[in-house]
Design a protein around this motif. Structure first.
Motif, PDB file in Angstrom:
ATOM      1  N   LEU A 174       0.832  -1.201   0.000  1.00  0.00           N
ATOM      2  CA  LEU A 174       0.000   0.000   0.000  1.00  0.00           C
ATOM      3  C   LEU A 174       0.870   1.256   0.000  1.00  0.00           C
ATOM      4  CD1 LEU A 174      -3.081   0.730   0.226  1.00  0.00           C
ATOM      5  CD2 LEU A 174      -2.669   1.073   2.669  1.00  0.00           C
ATOM      6  N   ASN A 175       0.413   2.283  -0.721  1.00  0.00           N
ATOM      7  CA  ASN A 175       1.121   3.561  -0.764  1.00  0.00           C
ATOM      8  C   ASN A 175       0.089   4.682  -0.732  1.00  0.00           C
ATOM      9  OD1 ASN A 175       2.993   5.632  -1.064  1.00  0.00           O
ATOM     10  ND2 ASN A 175       3.170   5.359  -3.275  1.00  0.00           N
ATOM     11  N   VAL A 176      -0.199   5.159   0.457  1.00  0.00           N
ATOM     12  CA  VAL A 176      -1.188   6.220   0.626  1.00  0.00           C
ATOM     13  C   VAL A 176      -0.767   7.088   1.809  1.00  0.00           C
ATOM     14  CG1 VAL A 176      -2.696   4.867   2.157  1.00  0.00           C
ATOM     15  CG2 VAL A 176      -3.687   6.709   0.776  1.00  0.00           C
ATOM     16  N   GLY A 177      -1.046   8.370   1.735  1.00  0.00           N
ATOM     17  CA  GLY A 177      -0.769   9.263   2.851  1.00  0.00           C
ATOM     18  C   GLY A 177       0.231  10.349   2.514  1.00  0.00           C
ATOM     19  N   LYS A 178       0.288  11.357   3.346  1.00  0.00           N
ATOM     20  CA  LYS A 178       1.278  12.421   3.187  1.00  0.00           C
ATOM     21  C   LYS A 178       2.585  11.962   3.819  1.00  0.00           C
ATOM     22  CE  LYS A 178       0.156  15.025   7.438  1.00  0.00           C
ATOM     23  NZ  LYS A 178      -0.277  16.314   7.976  1.00  0.00           N
ATOM     24  N   MET A 179       3.698  12.282   3.168  1.00  0.00           N
ATOM     25  CA  MET A 179       4.984  11.848   3.682  1.00  0.00           C
ATOM     26  C   MET A 179       5.420  12.691   4.870  1.00  0.00           C
ATOM     27  SD  MET A 179       8.753  11.557   1.893  1.00  0.00           S
ATOM     28  CE  MET A 179       9.301  13.147   2.531  1.00  0.00           C
ATOM     29  N   VAL A 180       5.906  11.995   5.902  1.00  0.00           N
ATOM     30  CA  VAL A 180       6.562  12.658   7.029  1.00  0.00           C
ATOM     31  C   VAL A 180       7.990  12.148   7.089  1.00  0.00           C
ATOM     32  CG1 VAL A 180       4.435  12.996   8.328  1.00  0.00           C
ATOM     33  CG2 VAL A 180       5.758  10.913   8.675  1.00  0.00           C
ATOM     34  N   LEU A 181       8.894  12.947   7.629  1.00  0.00           N
ATOM     35  CA  LEU A 181      10.293  12.563   7.707  1.00  0.00           C
ATOM     36  C   LEU A 181      10.495  11.411   8.675  1.00  0.00           C
ATOM     37  CD1 LEU A 181      11.998  16.088   7.742  1.00  0.00           C
ATOM     38  CD2 LEU A 181      11.552  14.585   5.786  1.00  0.00           C
ATOM     39  N   GLY A 182      11.485  10.585   8.404  1.00  0.00           N
ATOM     40  CA  GLY A 182      11.768   9.442   9.249  1.00  0.00           C
ATOM     41  C   GLY A 182      12.110   9.807  10.673  1.00  0.00           C
ATOM     42  N   GLU A 183      12.559  11.024  10.901  1.00  0.00           N
ATOM     43  CA  GLU A 183      12.911  11.458  12.254  1.00  0.00           C
ATOM     44  C   GLU A 183      11.681  11.748  13.110  1.00  0.00           C
ATOM     45  OE1 GLU A 183      13.846  16.160  11.639  1.00  0.00           O
ATOM     46  OE2 GLU A 183      14.900  14.747  10.325  1.00  0.00           O
ATOM     47  N   ASP A 184      10.508  11.798  12.497  1.00  0.00           N
ATOM     48  CA  ASP A 184       9.273  12.128  13.212  1.00  0.00           C
ATOM     49  C   ASP A 184       8.387  10.903  13.376  1.00  0.00           C
ATOM     50  OD1 ASP A 184      10.019  14.846  13.230  1.00  0.00           O
ATOM     51  OD2 ASP A 184       9.137  15.145  11.239  1.00  0.00           O
ATOM     52  N   ASP A 185       7.557  10.916  14.409  1.00  0.00           N
ATOM     53  CA  ASP A 185       6.529   9.892  14.554  1.00  0.00           C
ATOM     54  C   ASP A 185       5.298  10.283  13.741  1.00  0.00           C
ATOM     55  OD1 ASP A 185       7.828   8.057  16.265  1.00  0.00           O
ATOM     56  OD2 ASP A 185       7.438   9.353  17.992  1.00  0.00           O
ATOM     57  N   GLN A 186       4.490   9.309  13.415  1.00  0.00           N
ATOM     58  CA  GLN A 186       3.250   9.564  12.678  1.00  0.00           C
ATOM     59  C   GLN A 186       2.156   9.844  13.704  1.00  0.00           C
ATOM     60  OE1 GLN A 186       3.070   5.928  10.382  1.00  0.00           O
ATOM     61  NE2 GLN A 186       4.473   6.689   8.821  1.00  0.00           N
ATOM     62  N   ASN A 187       2.080  11.083  14.133  1.00  0.00           N
ATOM     63  CA  ASN A 187       1.195  11.427  15.256  1.00  0.00           C
ATOM     64  C   ASN A 187       0.108  12.429  14.899  1.00  0.00           C
ATOM     65  OD1 ASN A 187       2.758  13.711  14.997  1.00  0.00           O
ATOM     66  ND2 ASN A 187       3.888  13.430  16.918  1.00  0.00           N
ATOM     67  N   ASP A 188      -0.132  12.666  13.607  1.00  0.00           N
ATOM     68  CA  ASP A 188      -1.247  13.520  13.191  1.00  0.00           C
ATOM     69  C   ASP A 188      -2.475  12.622  13.033  1.00  0.00           C
ATOM     70  OD1 ASP A 188      -3.126  15.158  12.039  1.00  0.00           O
ATOM     71  OD2 ASP A 188      -1.800  15.933  10.464  1.00  0.00           O
ATOM     72  N   ASP A 189      -3.344  12.641  14.027  1.00  0.00           N
ATOM     73  CA  ASP A 189      -4.502  11.752  13.999  1.00  0.00           C
ATOM     74  C   ASP A 189      -5.591  12.228  13.045  1.00  0.00           C
ATOM     75  OD1 ASP A 189      -3.249  10.130  15.809  1.00  0.00           O
ATOM     76  OD2 ASP A 189      -4.294  10.920  17.564  1.00  0.00           O
ATOM     77  N   GLN A 339       6.360   1.520  17.069  1.00  0.00           N
ATOM     78  CA  GLN A 339       6.779   2.781  16.466  1.00  0.00           C
ATOM     79  C   GLN A 339       7.696   2.613  15.264  1.00  0.00           C
ATOM     80  OE1 GLN A 339       8.083   4.560  20.251  1.00  0.00           O
ATOM     81  NE2 GLN A 339       6.605   6.190  19.910  1.00  0.00           N
ATOM     82  N   GLU A 340       8.057   1.382  14.940  1.00  0.00           N
ATOM     83  CA  GLU A 340       8.788   1.175  13.709  1.00  0.00           C
ATOM     84  C   GLU A 340       7.849   1.388  12.519  1.00  0.00           C
ATOM     85  OE1 GLU A 340      10.358  -2.723  14.294  1.00  0.00           O
ATOM     86  OE2 GLU A 340      12.079  -1.979  15.451  1.00  0.00           O
ATOM     87  N   GLY A 341       8.416   1.606  11.341  1.00  0.00           N
ATOM     88  CA  GLY A 341       7.618   1.811  10.136  1.00  0.00           C
ATOM     89  C   GLY A 341       7.750   0.638   9.198  1.00  0.00           C
TER      90      GLY A 341
END
Length: 350
Positions: A174-189, A339-341
């Motif tokens: 799957l490839n969906v979503g806005k990209m965030v940098l690897g240094e950040d967590d995916q915390n925009d709910d 928290q791994e991707g």
């Protein structure tokens, strides 16, 4: 709670900084080893260690009570690429490019420089040939959230109860979503977020996005550090499109023990495209690597990792992992840090 992963990393190719268009049986905690003829190092991501699969004659899991731990990264310094989001029809936002794009400008050329026009990756390269799985096995589906097209395939095999069962599953990540940098967590709910290997959207286009457990599940980001077992549903959809659900361990068993794959086993899940597999199942698994707990990108073209929609504990979830060289099956009880991707596959609801 520390998982031990033996890693000797080879240099990864790619056009860093280039932006894609909008777009088995073991028990215990998992860890893996990636061999090198010259050296090996240990990255902390688990509580047991799997012997280097290039140096062992079998891949049995052995426990280690203590090890000298050294963190290794394959990440290079790159210019962050834009995510190229497209409008979404859902409450979540998304981005990405189409794998089977219908754009008239699409062709399968390699990007020569960051100033060249990027051409979407042709995912048919990772699929199994008709002569191996039968003609017309693959179909395509367009995700209305971002217009991305996915190949999928129907597979019949034996599940955990040894019952013959049929599933229809995506043949690419799957490839969906806005990209965030690897240094950040995916915390925009309020939005779907993804990691792209080396913060480069061209890797998302080729290998799919990488997602933390709570993001994959579409649960509050707090679920990465606390238990949310009461929020896990049967046929959990997560970030899959409407009409699809997340890939489970039972689904893995169906693919692993599918008709026509008796000889090749796990190697029958791996694509022949950069992943040294027979792909007799048509599952077309690719070595997308992962974003580590240390916020680094590792193991491109060497390992495939994905979360299952199940918890082990407050900060841990069950996972699947397959390496480019190890042909052993995976365990239902392997786990990793939420928290791994990792990659995501989806199964069509019947």
């Amino acid at each position: 709670m520390v998982l031990l992963l033996t890693i000797a990393l080879a240099a990864c190719g790619g056009d860093s900084g280039t932006s894609a268009p909008s777009d088995e049986d073991s028990s215990s905690s998992w860890s893996d080893a990636i061999g090198s003829s010259s050296s090996s190092s240990v990255v902390s991501i688990g509580s047991s260690s799997l012997q280097n699969d290039k140096q062992k004659s079998s891949s049995s899991v052995k426990k280690e009570s203590s090890s000298s731990v050294k963190t290794v990264s394959s990440s290079s310094s790159v210019i962050p690429a834009s995510s190229g989001n497209l409008p979404s029809s859902s409450s979540k936002k998304d981005g990405g490019s189409s794998s089977a794009m219908t754009s008239s400008s699409s062709s399968n050329k390699k990007v020569e420089s960051s100033s060249s026009e990027y051409v979407p990756f042709d995912h048919s390269h990772a699929l199994a040939a008709d002569w191996r799985i039968g003609e017309n096995r693959y179909k395509t589906f367009v995700d209305p959230r971002n217009g991305r097209s996915y190949y999928y395939i129907t597979i019949t095999g034996r599940d955990t109860n040894l019952t013959t069962t049929t599933i229809t599953v995506m043949a690419e990540n799957l490839n969906v979503g806005k990209m965030v940098l690897g240094e950040d967590d995916q915390n925009d709910d309020g939005a779907i977020e993804r990691y792209c290997y080396n913060n480069d959207t061209t890797y998302c286009d080729e290998f799919g996005g990488l997602y933390q457990w709570a993001e994959m599940m579409q649960l509050p980001s707090r679920c990465n550090t606390e238990s949310c077992s009461e929020l896990i549903l049967p046929n959990h959809q997560g970030i899959c499109p409407d009409g699809w659900r997340l890939f489970t361990y039972n689904d893995y068993r169906i693919v692993r023990f599918s008709e026509g794959n008796e000889e090749h086993g796990v190697a029958g899940l791996r694509s022949g495209y950069r992943f040294n597999g027979y792909n007799t199942t048509g599952f077309s698994l690719v070595g997308a690597g992962y974003r580590s707990e240390e916020k680094k990108f590792e193991n491109l073209n060497e390992y495939a990792f994905w979360f299952f929609p199940t918890e082990k504990a407050s900060e841990k979830a069950y996972v699947g992992l397959i390496s480019i060289t190890n042909d052993d099956g995976i365990s239902e009880s392997d786990w990793s840090i939420k928290q791994e991707g990792l990659s995501v596959r989806c199964v069509k609801l019947e």
